[in-house]
Design a protein around this motif. Structure first.
Motif, PDB file in Angstrom:
ATOM      1  N   SER A  12       0.840  -1.196   0.000  1.00 20.79           N
ATOM      2  CA  SER A  12       0.000   0.000   0.000  1.00 20.79           C
ATOM      3  C   SER A  12       0.873   1.243   0.000  1.00 20.79           C
ATOM      4  N   SER A  13       0.746   2.043  -1.045  1.00 21.50           N
ATOM      5  CA  SER A  13       1.543   3.267  -1.114  1.00 21.50           C
ATOM      6  C   SER A  13       1.150   4.228   0.005  1.00 21.50           C
ATOM      7  N   TYR A  57     -10.875  -5.203   7.395  1.00 23.05           N
ATOM      8  CA  TYR A  57     -10.237  -5.545   6.128  1.00 23.05           C
ATOM      9  C   TYR A  57     -10.797  -4.743   4.963  1.00 23.05           C
ATOM     10  N   GLU A  58     -11.977  -4.128   5.117  1.00 24.72           N
ATOM     11  CA  GLU A  58     -12.585  -3.364   4.031  1.00 24.72           C
ATOM     12  C   GLU A  58     -11.697  -2.209   3.605  1.00 24.72           C
ATOM     13  N   ASN A  59     -11.093  -1.521   4.565  1.00 25.25           N
ATOM     14  CA  ASN A  59     -10.212  -0.397   4.247  1.00 25.25           C
ATOM     15  C   ASN A  59      -9.008  -0.869   3.449  1.00 25.25           C
ATOM     16  N   ASP A  60      -8.382  -1.982   3.875  1.00 31.24           N
ATOM     17  CA  ASP A  60      -7.240  -2.539   3.146  1.00 31.24           C
ATOM     18  C   ASP A  60      -7.651  -2.969   1.744  1.00 31.24           C
ATOM     19  N   LEU A  61      -8.810  -3.581   1.632  1.00 29.62           N
ATOM     20  CA  LEU A  61      -9.296  -4.051   0.335  1.00 29.62           C
ATOM     21  C   LEU A  61      -9.553  -2.880  -0.608  1.00 29.62           C
ATOM     22  N   ASN A  62     -10.208  -1.835  -0.105  1.00 24.25           N
ATOM     23  CA  ASN A  62     -10.474  -0.651  -0.922  1.00 24.25           C
ATOM     24  C   ASN A  62      -9.179   0.030  -1.345  1.00 24.25           C
ATOM     25  N   GLN A  63      -8.210   0.145  -0.423  1.00 21.22           N
ATOM     26  CA  GLN A  63      -6.926   0.761  -0.748  1.00 21.22           C
ATOM     27  C   GLN A  63      -6.180  -0.071  -1.784  1.00 21.22           C
ATOM     28  N   ASN A  64      -6.276  -1.392  -1.685  1.00 25.91           N
ATOM     29  CA  ASN A  64      -5.628  -2.281  -2.651  1.00 25.91           C
ATOM     30  C   ASN A  64      -6.234  -2.090  -4.036  1.00 25.91           C
ATOM     31  N   THR A  68      -4.188  -0.640  -7.269  1.00 25.52           N
ATOM     32  CA  THR A  68      -4.162  -1.429  -8.508  1.00 25.52           C
ATOM     33  C   THR A  68      -4.642  -0.591  -9.687  1.00 25.52           C
ATOM     34  N   ALA A  69      -5.714   0.166  -9.502  1.00 28.67           N
ATOM     35  CA  ALA A  69      -6.236   1.020 -10.576  1.00 28.67           C
ATOM     36  C   ALA A  69      -5.219   2.095 -10.958  1.00 28.67           C
ATOM     37  N   ILE A  70      -4.575   2.707  -9.974  1.00 27.67           N
ATOM     38  CA  ILE A  70      -3.548   3.725 -10.245  1.00 27.67           C
ATOM     39  C   ILE A  70      -2.392   3.114 -11.024  1.00 27.67           C
ATOM     40  N   ASP A  71      -1.948   1.925 -10.615  1.00 27.67           N
ATOM     41  CA  ASP A  71      -0.858   1.250 -11.327  1.00 27.67           C
ATOM     42  C   ASP A  71      -1.240   0.948 -12.774  1.00 27.67           C
ATOM     43  N   GLN A  75       0.596   2.416 -16.068  1.00 27.06           N
ATOM     44  CA  GLN A  75       1.174   1.508 -17.058  1.00 27.06           C
ATOM     45  C   GLN A  75       0.659   1.826 -18.455  1.00 27.06           C
ATOM     46  N   ARG A  76      -0.603   2.179 -18.557  1.00 28.58           N
ATOM     47  CA  ARG A  76      -1.218   2.436 -19.859  1.00 28.58           C
ATOM     48  C   ARG A  76      -0.874   3.813 -20.410  1.00 28.58           C
ATOM     49  N   PHE A  77      -0.867   4.838 -19.536  1.00 23.97           N
ATOM     50  CA  PHE A  77      -0.721   6.214 -20.001  1.00 23.97           C
ATOM     51  C   PHE A  77       0.574   6.891 -19.559  1.00 23.97           C
ATOM     52  N   GLY A  78       1.419   6.206 -18.805  1.00 24.77           N
ATOM     53  CA  GLY A  78       2.687   6.775 -18.372  1.00 24.77           C
ATOM     54  C   GLY A  78       2.637   7.260 -16.931  1.00 24.77           C
ATOM     55  N   ASN A  79       3.818   7.440 -16.354  1.00 23.79           N
ATOM     56  CA  ASN A  79       3.922   7.827 -14.950  1.00 23.79           C
ATOM     57  C   ASN A  79       3.342   9.208 -14.667  1.00 23.79           C
ATOM     58  N   GLY A  80       3.293  10.077 -15.648  1.00 19.25           N
ATOM     59  CA  GLY A  80       2.774  11.420 -15.437  1.00 19.25           C
ATOM     60  C   GLY A  80       1.264  11.523 -15.555  1.00 19.25           C
ATOM     61  N   ALA A  81       0.581  10.400 -15.816  1.00 24.96           N
ATOM     62  CA  ALA A  81      -0.870  10.434 -16.007  1.00 24.96           C
ATOM     63  C   ALA A  81      -1.615  10.786 -14.717  1.00 24.96           C
ATOM     64  N   LEU A  82      -1.148  10.298 -13.603  1.00 24.06           N
ATOM     65  CA  LEU A  82      -1.759  10.586 -12.306  1.00 24.06           C
ATOM     66  C   LEU A  82      -0.677  11.072 -11.353  1.00 24.06           C
ATOM     67  N   LEU A  83      -0.886  12.241 -10.789  1.00 19.08           N
ATOM     68  CA  LEU A  83       0.061  12.810  -9.834  1.00 19.08           C
ATOM     69  C   LEU A  83      -0.712  13.379  -8.656  1.00 19.08           C
ATOM     70  N   ARG A  84      -0.038  13.493  -7.538  1.00 22.71           N
ATOM     71  CA  ARG A  84      -0.647  14.132  -6.374  1.00 22.71           C
ATOM     72  C   ARG A  84      -0.749  15.626  -6.637  1.00 22.71           C
ATOM     73  N   GLY A  85      -1.754  16.278  -6.081  1.00 21.16           N
ATOM     74  CA  GLY A  85      -1.954  17.714  -6.260  1.00 21.16           C
ATOM     75  C   GLY A  85      -0.758  18.521  -5.799  1.00 21.16           C
ATOM     76  N   LEU A  86      -0.047  18.030  -4.808  1.00 23.60           N
ATOM     77  CA  LEU A  86       1.129  18.717  -4.295  1.00 23.60           C
ATOM     78  C   LEU A  86       2.206  18.879  -5.370  1.00 23.60           C
ATOM     79  N   SER A  87       2.189  18.004  -6.354  1.00 21.49           N
ATOM     80  CA  SER A  87       3.175  18.082  -7.436  1.00 21.49           C
ATOM     81  C   SER A  87       2.994  19.331  -8.296  1.00 21.49           C
ATOM     82  N   LEU A  88       1.822  19.941  -8.239  1.00 21.60           N
ATOM     83  CA  LEU A  88       1.569  21.161  -8.995  1.00 21.60           C
ATOM     84  C   LEU A  88       2.029  22.407  -8.245  1.00 21.60           C
TER      85      LEU A  88
END
Length: 111
Positions: A12-13, A57-64, A68-71, A75-88
């Motif tokens: 979990s990131s 376990y619901e919290n762990d399952l939802n976070q997992n 997975t969706a973020i990964d 993978q499909r659109f590149g590492n810059g496709a999703l970033l944290r708002g702080l990166s702006l």
């Protein structure tokens, strides 16, 4: 200064970033940081998940599912496709580093 910490197995990131933030706050004196390195060891394939008896376990399952969706999106659109708002924000480096290999040009120094 060197710090080491043993944690329960996780992919979990959110948990990893929370632990790293706690460790930094524990040792940081407020002075400028010249170098910060993080390493992980004993990495394994995700074949099972350690459940916490004191947390649902619901919290762990939802976070997992979210991780997975973020990964998959990255993978499909590149590492810059999703970033944290702080990166702006001023000083954010994620956008500039999104196409680098390990933080370096990776052979693209002349482009």
């Amino acid at each position: 200064m060197h710090q080491s910490l043993n944690i329960r197995p996780t992919n979990s990131s959110q948990i990893l970033m929370s632990i790293l933030n706690q460790l930094l706050q524990k040792v940081w004196t407020g002075q400028p940081v010249r170098y910060l390195g993080v390493s992980f060891s004993d990495l394994q394939d995700q074949s099972h998940q350690q459940l916490d008896l004191f947390q649902g376990y619901e919290n762990d399952l939802n976070q997992n599912h979210l991780d997975t969706a973020i990964d998959q999106i990255r993978q499909r659109f590149g590492n810059g496709a999703l970033l944290r708002g702080l990166s702006l924000a001023e000083g954010g480096t994620a956008i500039a580093r999104a196409n680098l290999v390990g933080g370096h040009n990776g052979g693209n120094a002349y482009e």
